[in-house]
Design an enzyme around this catalytic site. Structure first.
Site, short mmCIF file in Angstrom:
data_model
loop_
_atom_site.label_atom_id
_atom_site.label_comp_id
_atom_site.label_asym_id
_atom_site.label_seq_id
_atom_site.Cartn_x
_atom_site.Cartn_y
_atom_site.Cartn_z
N CYS A 5 -49.61 39.23 43.57
CA CYS A 5 -50.76 39.25 42.68
C CYS A 5 -50.24 39.45 41.26
O CYS A 5 -49.07 39.78 41.06
CB CYS A 5 -51.68 40.42 43.01
SG CYS A 5 -52.44 40.32 44.62
N GLY B 290 -50.69 34.32 42.11
CA GLY B 290 -51.79 34.34 43.07
C GLY B 290 -52.82 33.31 42.72
O GLY B 290 -53.24 33.22 41.57
N ASN C 163 -50.99 44.92 42.18
CA ASN C 163 -49.95 44.01 42.66
C ASN C 163 -49.01 44.80 43.53
O ASN C 163 -48.40 45.75 43.05
CB ASN C 163 -49.19 43.41 41.46
CG ASN C 163 -47.93 42.67 41.86
OD1 ASN C 163 -46.98 42.64 41.10
ND2 ASN C 163 -47.92 42.08 43.02
N TYR D 104 -36.97 33.99 42.52
CA TYR D 104 -38.00 33.00 42.81
C TYR D 104 -39.37 33.29 42.24
O TYR D 104 -40.01 32.42 41.64
CB TYR D 104 -38.08 32.83 44.33
CG TYR D 104 -39.21 31.97 44.81
CD1 TYR D 104 -39.26 30.62 44.49
CD2 TYR D 104 -40.23 32.51 45.58
CE1 TYR D 104 -40.32 29.82 44.93
CE2 TYR D 104 -41.28 31.71 46.02
CZ TYR D 104 -41.31 30.38 45.69
OH TYR D 104 -42.34 29.60 46.12
N SER E 117 -38.10 25.70 40.79
CA SER E 117 -37.45 27.02 40.65
C SER E 117 -35.94 26.95 40.81
O SER E 117 -35.22 27.81 40.30
CB SER E 117 -38.06 28.01 41.64
OG SER E 117 -37.94 27.51 42.95
N ASP F 132 -31.52 25.00 46.40
CA ASP F 132 -32.88 25.53 46.60
C ASP F 132 -32.79 27.05 46.50
O ASP F 132 -31.68 27.62 46.50
CB ASP F 132 -33.45 25.08 47.95
CG ASP F 132 -34.98 25.06 47.93
OD1 ASP F 132 -35.59 25.53 46.93
OD2 ASP F 132 -35.58 24.60 48.91
N ASP F 133 -33.97 27.72 46.42
CA ASP F 133 -33.94 29.16 46.19
C ASP F 133 -33.85 29.97 47.47
O ASP F 133 -33.44 31.12 47.46
CB ASP F 133 -35.17 29.61 45.38
CG ASP F 133 -36.42 28.94 45.88
OD1 ASP F 133 -36.79 29.18 47.04
OD2 ASP F 133 -37.01 28.14 45.13
N CYS G 179 -40.56 41.10 54.62
CA CYS G 179 -40.86 42.06 53.55
C CYS G 179 -42.17 42.76 53.91
O CYS G 179 -43.09 42.11 54.38
CB CYS G 179 -41.04 41.31 52.24
SG CYS G 179 -41.69 42.34 50.91
N CYS H 260 -34.25 46.33 45.27
CA CYS H 260 -34.65 46.21 46.68
C CYS H 260 -34.05 44.92 47.21
O CYS H 260 -34.21 43.87 46.61
CB CYS H 260 -36.17 46.16 46.83
SG CYS H 260 -36.65 45.86 48.55
#
Ligand code: SF4
Length: 482
Positions: free
Chosen positions: A24, A52, A125, A267, A308, A370-371, A407, A458
């Site tokens: 978000c 979002g 968020n 990303y 990206s 690619d990511d 996650c 993280c």
């Protein structure tokens, strides 16, 4: 904890059509020089749309509180009439993708709670890992919930403390002690705007200013869109209060380390945002450079899955002295709702969205950036498309380490069993996606590119070492004081 899983398709509801979904975006505006807050929030939300796309909303405080929200994109929900009806010099806004709670209007934010001393509008968020436990505790105490979001749980926690003590900051501090998870909050009360960032700084939150107007936003790109300047990041665990007396900072909860989500850099965030002092675009270029330092594959040129992965490819190509060229052209006008349910239809859909530039790839050996690889099906389709277009070799390079675990801090991901890197080693993944070679970014390369270490980031979905307890009993300890 998470919302319903989405199909892996280039045509899911995300504007970038990928399987990992942003969470978000939040915005708060307080104008001391009498600017209308609604247009500033509107344009800020516009630039945070990538965070979002399911719903959005704006709450403006004048003599009374006024909220307008709806399902869909910012440009679809708000028109001139709706914005004109939102008069006032402070308020908050929100764009939502549901990682918690269903995608429906009742769950759209800002979420408003009325209480005996006023009201509170809140945009969130992140993801609260122990929200169900807290919610059950509050329901036992007689609280009634009207949505299925953890945002409402946060709002009730804060309001409960405020009604008892009359002190909003201490109520937020107390709520922060109860909450386990990630949260960046934009809160409006009848006389203030408040920004709160979780103690580990998992989600981004920044403070900006234009003239005598302050803005709090998930990403600094929101400031650019309204001509404001980034002042600084909101510190992990910080509470910022803006009211008629000015801007004040309070310490919410102190931690000895941070845990900024590494995927914001890889990303989720826009490349033109500055997160915790780092320009995201530069981090992505450095990721490409780090991968170039340990790669010697012989190719004709480097290309990327747009958009990206482009900075990774540019950084890599520059470092290795190789040409960068486009090999896949993205159709930017494919609708959000263009969801094709059958496998064959989905394969067609990938081709509609990403068309190979045959003249560039035919007979060539390419590095394709690619990511991330999540289930592996999208990578497999893209490689097949390039090979069908005549590419001689496709060497896949991924700008993040393998994702081996979901996650639970606010990013929607498939289950562990569905994550291809959790069940297959690199060679098996390479076989499955049909690449000639496959290399991922290393954890060291990731930390080096971001310029932060394991005590600052993280990396739970890469290492299974999450910054907050994942064990249910540990979570329960956090709510025992209710
Ligand atoms: S587990 Fe992964 S996606 Fe989730 S917050 Fe941590 S780094 Fe970000």
């Amino acid at each position: 904890m998470h919302g319903a899983k989405k199909e892996e398709s280039s045509f899911s509801s995300s504007n970038r059509g990928r399987i990992l979904k942003e969470e978000c975006g939040v915005v708060g505006v307080y104008s001391f020089d009498g600017k209308d807050a609604a247009p500033l929030i509107f344009y800020s939300l516009y630039s945070l749309q990538h965070r979002g796309q399911e719903s959005c909303g704006i709450t403006i405080i004048d003599d009374k509180l006024e909220t307008k929200k709806g399902m869909g994109l910012v440009a679809d929900v708000f028109d001139f009439d709706k914005l004109s009806a939102l008069e006032g010099y402070f308020g908050v806004g929100h764009v939502r993708y549901s990682t918690c709670g269903e995608s429906k209007l009742e769950n759209a934010a800002p979420f408003v709670v009325s209480h005996s001393q006023g009201y509170l509008a809140i945009g969130h968020n992140g993801n609260i890992a122990n929200s169900q436990d807290i919610k059950s505790g509050l329901e036992d105490l007689g609280e009634v919930f009207v949505s299925t979001t953890d945002t409402e749980v946060i709002a009730h926690l804060i309001v409960r403390g405020f009604v008892k003590t009359g002190d909003l900051v201490s109520s937020i501090q107390e709520a922060m002690r109860r909450l386990s998870g990630s949260y960046s909050l934009a809160i409006a009360t009848r006389d203030s705007i408040i920004g709160v960032r979780d103690p580990l700084g998992i989600k981004p939150l920044s403070l900006g200013r234009i003239d005598d107007t302050y803005i709090i936003a998930s990403e600094s790109v929101a400031f650019d869109s309204i001509g404001a300047k980034l002042i600084r990041d909101v510190e992990p665990g910080e509470i910022i209060v803006i009211d008629k007396d000015g801007l004040r900072s309070y310490r919410g909860l102190r931690r000895t380390k941070t845990a900024h989500c590494m995927f914001e850099y890889v990303y989720f965030s826009r490349p033109d945002s500055i997160l915790d002092g780092k320009l995201v675009y530069s981090v992505r270029e450095r990721i490409g450079e780090k991968m170039a330092e340990v790669d010697d594959v012989d190719v004709d040129f480097v290309m990327a899955v747009p958009d990206s992965a482009i900075p990774f490819a540019l950084g890599y190509a520059k470092k290795r002295g190789l040409p960068y060229r486009e090999g896949l052209i993205k159709n930017r006008y494919v609708g959000r709702t263009f969801i094709l349910p059958k496998q064959t239809a989905r394969e067609l859909a990938v081709r509609v969205k990403l068309n190979p530039l045959t003249a560039n790839v035919k007979g060539k050996r390419v590095v394709l950036f690619d990511d991330s690889i999540v289930r592996g099906t999208t990578s497999a389709r893209l490689i097949q498309i390039l090979k069908d277009a005549g590419a001689k070799e496709v060497h896949m390079r991924i700008g993040s380490p393998p994702i081996i675990s979901p996650c639970f801090l606010g990013i929607d991901m498939p289950t562990k069993e569905e994550l291809i890197a959790s069940i297959k080693d690199v060679e098996k993944v390479r076989e499955k996606i049909g690449a000639d070679t496959l290399k991922y970014l290393s954890l060291e390369g990731l930390m080096g590119a971001i310029g932060k270490d394991e005590n600052q980031l993280c990396m739970g979905c890469l290492t299974e070492n999450y910054p907050i307890p994942t064990d249910q009993r540990e979570q329960e300890k956090l709510v025992k004081y209710l």
